[in-house]
Design a protein around this motif. Structure first.
Motif, short mmCIF file in Angstrom:
data_model
loop_
_atom_site.label_atom_id
_atom_site.label_comp_id
_atom_site.label_asym_id
_atom_site.label_seq_id
_atom_site.Cartn_x
_atom_site.Cartn_y
_atom_site.Cartn_z
N VAL A 159 0.83 -1.19 0.00
CA VAL A 159 0.00 0.00 0.00
C VAL A 159 0.87 1.24 0.00
N GLY A 160 0.66 2.09 -0.97
CA GLY A 160 1.37 3.35 -1.01
C GLY A 160 0.53 4.40 -0.32
N ILE A 161 1.14 5.12 0.62
CA ILE A 161 0.42 6.20 1.28
C ILE A 161 0.97 7.49 0.71
N ILE A 162 0.13 8.21 0.02
CA ILE A 162 0.60 9.41 -0.64
C ILE A 162 -0.19 10.63 -0.19
N GLY A 163 0.35 11.76 -0.44
CA GLY A 163 -0.30 13.01 -0.05
C GLY A 163 0.74 14.09 0.02
N ARG A 164 0.26 15.31 0.10
CA ARG A 164 1.19 16.43 0.15
C ARG A 164 1.90 16.46 1.49
N HIS A 170 7.19 10.37 -1.82
CA HIS A 170 6.76 11.43 -2.72
C HIS A 170 7.07 11.06 -4.16
N ASN A 171 7.84 10.01 -4.29
CA ASN A 171 8.24 9.61 -5.64
C ASN A 171 7.19 8.66 -6.21
N MET A 172 6.37 9.21 -7.11
CA MET A 172 5.25 8.43 -7.63
C MET A 172 5.73 7.22 -8.43
N ASP A 173 6.92 7.33 -9.01
CA ASP A 173 7.43 6.20 -9.78
C ASP A 173 7.66 5.00 -8.88
N SER A 174 8.30 5.25 -7.72
CA SER A 174 8.55 4.11 -6.84
C SER A 174 7.25 3.60 -6.24
N VAL A 175 6.32 4.50 -5.95
CA VAL A 175 5.04 4.04 -5.40
C VAL A 175 4.34 3.16 -6.42
N ARG A 176 4.34 3.59 -7.67
CA ARG A 176 3.65 2.81 -8.68
C ARG A 176 4.34 1.46 -8.89
N ALA A 177 5.67 1.50 -8.85
CA ALA A 177 6.41 0.27 -9.10
C ALA A 177 6.20 -0.75 -7.99
N LEU A 178 6.03 -0.25 -6.79
CA LEU A 178 6.06 -1.12 -5.62
C LEU A 178 4.68 -1.53 -5.15
N CYS A 179 3.71 -0.64 -5.30
CA CYS A 179 2.44 -0.83 -4.60
C CYS A 179 1.33 -1.26 -5.56
N GLU A 223 1.23 16.72 -17.84
CA GLU A 223 2.24 15.90 -17.21
C GLU A 223 2.46 14.62 -17.99
N VAL A 224 3.70 14.19 -18.02
CA VAL A 224 4.02 12.91 -18.65
C VAL A 224 4.39 11.94 -17.55
N LEU A 225 3.76 10.77 -17.59
CA LEU A 225 4.00 9.77 -16.55
C LEU A 225 4.88 8.65 -17.08
N GLN A 226 5.53 7.97 -16.16
CA GLN A 226 6.42 6.87 -16.53
C GLN A 226 5.64 5.72 -17.16
N LYS A 227 6.20 5.23 -18.23
CA LYS A 227 5.62 4.05 -18.88
C LYS A 227 6.01 2.82 -18.06
N PRO A 228 5.08 1.92 -17.81
CA PRO A 228 5.45 0.72 -17.05
C PRO A 228 6.48 -0.10 -17.82
N LEU A 229 7.45 -0.63 -17.12
CA LEU A 229 8.50 -1.40 -17.77
C LEU A 229 8.17 -2.89 -17.68
N PRO A 230 8.72 -3.69 -18.59
CA PRO A 230 8.42 -5.12 -18.53
C PRO A 230 8.97 -5.76 -17.26
N ASP A 231 8.35 -6.81 -16.84
CA ASP A 231 8.78 -7.61 -15.69
C ASP A 231 8.92 -6.80 -14.42
N ASP A 232 8.06 -5.80 -14.26
CA ASP A 232 8.06 -4.98 -13.04
C ASP A 232 9.39 -4.31 -12.78
N ASN A 233 10.17 -4.09 -13.82
CA ASN A 233 11.43 -3.38 -13.60
C ASN A 233 11.15 -1.94 -13.21
N LEU A 234 12.08 -1.39 -12.46
CA LEU A 234 11.95 -0.01 -12.04
C LEU A 234 12.60 0.90 -13.06
N ALA A 235 11.99 2.04 -13.26
CA ALA A 235 12.58 2.99 -14.20
C ALA A 235 13.84 3.59 -13.59
#
Lengths: 420, 287
Positions: free
Chosen positions: A76-81, A226-235, A386-398
């Motif tokens: 679970v990613g907990i996000i917010g300002r 705060h890093n949405m890329d890591s939140v998306r990759a992980l959660c 805004e441009v968002l990160q494209k998901p990478l194959p095999d759950d790799n992190l950008a």
């Protein structure tokens, strides 16, 4: 799936300002109220935590009536300002402080990583600190012993294992600290933004390890970043906090989209209308169809310009700038139709599609260039997207942005299989 | 997988706090941490020193030399016929153990705010580790004490320990509980009001003079008979007196005084734990 965390009506009030003269009399008043079975007189006047507004009371609710449930194996990613209450929530979950009201029920062991290297003693060797830090985080000594080699290996510091950590480089220190934490065996892992340390390579390793923990080993991870890329990759789930209450809970992508549309509200605007370009020309409309795209997606635009009288256009263009105002692209809109249309009427409308935008993640600003009889100028920063990160194959992190050059080129690749 | 019912939860976090719940089960779970903290304190004490653990001896040795000169010879305070170094050392090691436990425990929240603010473990571990690591220091100094007894015994001085030596474990328990209990009370208050730390810093050394460290109780009874209850009121006095009487065979033993000491100690310990328990949950917000 079974629930492992259940949060009910959780609230936490903080007292602002100093504790000094006056606190003791107030404490006595509180005490008296409690004896009579009344509510704390100083909590009644609490208010929502909005740092920008000066409050009347010096009691502030950092969290107010939070409710959610988390199932086993969820990440679970907990996000917010900043100031939304994320850290307070983590502190309460990890039992560092207690709530003012409400309750949390937890099933299983909880380990919290609100910082790396808690309890490290500079005089002690790496070996001694692994044991000390591990037991502070709730591991048993035998457990650490059995994982010792793995930990040292993960940190990559075999040579220095018997050197006092005060002689470590800061990178080694952090690697060792994270290595210990990464080998915790608890069912629930709570992680604050500790990954903002170390070099890119190690960050990747940390995130990868955390991914293993939640996906591979079926344990529950709560992650604040705060890093949405890591939140998306992980959660896989997201909880969006705002001013101490839950604004959204659900799939992580929705939560992030919600957060972005919420947090960059002031930043992102997908359309402008009736902008006076000069005394004779008005930009009636400039809009795009999306506030956020993923790299290589298309963006549709519309431009409508109205002049006071017939105004011949000799050129028009859309310019794309990045966050630090570097021009990254230029879309030429010159064509015969533009010249002819502008000779016929005062109104020009141009619409089209920006295709396969090869942009790196980030916020981009759109500008318009107009070259006409009545007007010759660039109009900067009219709308943003805004441009968002494209998901990478095999759950790799950008990889982090600074190592990725300037463009995101669409590509394909394959690995030749078998022996040859 | 079985369905969870409401009472299947392992941990419940609420604002309410049962002051009598000492979470001793939790403390037991974290016993490895307790041992490692003690080890840390012990090891870091002499890291990067030449003399190493010998420093544990230096402090009491110099102290008893000073006491012998100032209080023994200059002021001429009698020592119940016990050789002065032995007399002072007996009082000093007990007192030091008490004082170290008290002062260290009283600042435990502040000293460890960085760790306590980031990780949960039973907070009671911290004061317990203080008491234990000081116990090691006490043990080392006790060796010095025994060596000194043997030295005087070989020299021909008559020192006859008696059966009260067997009370030694109880005495240690008492003195540790006093230091711990008082320290916890002070630590709880100082999270919010720092004022008490000032009192501790000058009060503890002064408090030593209300204990029979540099004079025997017999002298007080003789000279200030009407006020001797003040000295007896101090629970450390009973411990020091009994310790001396047991090991050196001189001085006084008062069963009533020891009984009183036990009761007071129990009260201090209970009060300390309750206050500590109340504060530990939220101290992070105020410390």
């Amino acid at each position: 799936m079974r629930k492992v965390i259940k949060v009910e009506n959780l609230s936490k009030a903080y007292q602002l300002g100093n504790f000094s003269t006056g606190t003791i009399s107030r404490d006595l008043e509180r005490f008296w109220a409690r004896i009579r079975g009344e509510e704390d007189p100083f909590l009644k006047i609490g208010e929502v935590n909005d740092p920008s507004i000066k409050g009347v009371s010096d009691v502030v609710w950092s969290l107010r009536d939070i409710n959610f449930e988390i199932e086993q194996g969820d990440a679970v990613g907990i996000i917010g300002r900043n100031g939304a209450g994320k850290s307070t929530l983590l502190k309460i979950l990890s039992r560092v402080t207690s709530p003012t009201g409400g309750s949390i029920k937890i099933k299983g062991r909880v380990s919290s990583l609100l910082e790396v290297g808690t309890g490290f003693h500079p005089e002690l060797s790496g070996r001694e600190n692994i044991f000390l830090n591990g037991t502070i985080l709730g591991m048993r000594r035998a457990e650490i012993q059995s994982k010792f080699d793995e930990i040292v290996d993960f940190a990559g510091i075999e040579r220095y294992i018997d050197t006092p950590v005060k002689r470590y480089s800061s990178g080694m220190y952090v690697r060792l600290a994270f290595a210990v934490a990464a080998h915790l065996e608890s069912e629930i892992l709570i992680v604050d933004e500790v990954l903002a340390v170390g070099d890119a390579e190690f960050q990747k390793k940390c995130l990868g390890r955390m991914g293993d923990i939640s996906k591979g080993e079926g344990r529950t991870v709560l992650f604040v970043s705060h890093n949405m890329d890591s939140v998306r990759a992980l959660c896989n789930r997201g909880i969006l906090l705002n001013n101490g209450s839950v604004l959204f809970k659900g799939a992580v992508d929705d939560a992030i989209r919600n957060y972005l549309s919420n947090s960059i509200d002031e930043q992102i605007n997908t359309s402008v209308s009736n902008v006076t370009l000069n005394s004779e020309v008005v930009l009636e409309l400039f809009e795009i169809n999306k506030a956020a795209i993923i790299s290589h997606e298309d963006l549709e635009f519309t431009i409508r310009v109205k002049s006071a009288h017939i105004n011949h256009f000799s050129s028009a263009a859309i310019l794309v700038y990045d966050e630090i105002d570097q021009k990254v692209a230029f879309f030429d809109l010159r064509c015969k139709a533009l010249y002819e249309q502008s000779d016929r009427t005062e109104r020009i409308e141009i619409s089209g599609t920006l295709k396969n935008l090869p942009l790196l993640p980030g916020v981009y600003k759109l500008a318009i260039h107009i070259q006409s009889v009545l007007l010759y100028k660039d109009f900067m920063d009219l709308i943003r997207f805004e441009v968002l990160q494209k998901p990478l194959p095999d759950d790799n992190l950008a990889y982090p942005l600074h190592v990725r050059g300037r463009t995101e080129i669409d590509y394909d690749f394959s690995i030749k299989q078998g022996l040859f | 997988m079985k369905d969870l019912t409401e009472d299947d939860w392992d941990i419940e976090i609420t604002s309410k706090n049962d002051v009598f719940d000492l979470k001793l089960r939790d403390v037991w779970q974290y016993r490895d941490l307790l041992l490692l903290l003690v080890k840390r304190d012990f090891v870091t004490f002499y890291k990067q020193t030449v003399l190493g653990p010998i420093w544990f001896f230096v402090q009491p040795v110099i102290t008893i030399i000073m006491y012998s000169v100032v209080f023994g010879h200059l002021a001429g305070i009698p020592t119940d016929g016990v050789p002065m170094p032995l007399f002072y050392l007996a009082g000093t090691i007990i007192w030091n153990y008490f004082a170290d436990c008290l002062t260290k425990t009283s600042t435990v929240f502040r000293d460890n705010a960085a760790v306590l603010g980031k990780v949960y473990f039973p907070r009671l571990i911290m004061p317990l580790s203080i008491v234990l690591s000081n116990l090691i220091k006490f043990g080392v100094q006790l060796i010095l004490f025994v060596v000194l007894i043997i030295f005087y015994w070989l020299k021909g001085t008559v020192i006859i320990p008696n059966m009260l030596v067997l009370l030694f474990p109880l005495l240690i328990l008492l003195i540790a509980a006093q230091g711990l209990g008082l320290g916890m009370i002070i630590s709880a208050v100082t999270t919010k009001y720092r004022d008490l730390t000032f009192i501790v810093s000058f009060g503890v050394p002064l408090l030593m003079y209300t204990t029979t460290v540099i004079y025997p109780l017999s002298v007080v009874l003789q000279k200030f008979h009407n006020y001797s209850w003040l000295i007896k009121l101090n629970p450390v006095t009973a411990v020091v007196e009994t310790f001396r009487y047991g090991f050196l065979g001189k001085g006084s033993f008062d069963l009533e005084l020891l009984a009183y000491c036990c009761v007071i100690t129990a009260c201090i310990l209970v009060a300390g734990t309750i206050v500590f328990n109340r504060v530990e949950k939220n101290f992070v917000d105020t410390v």
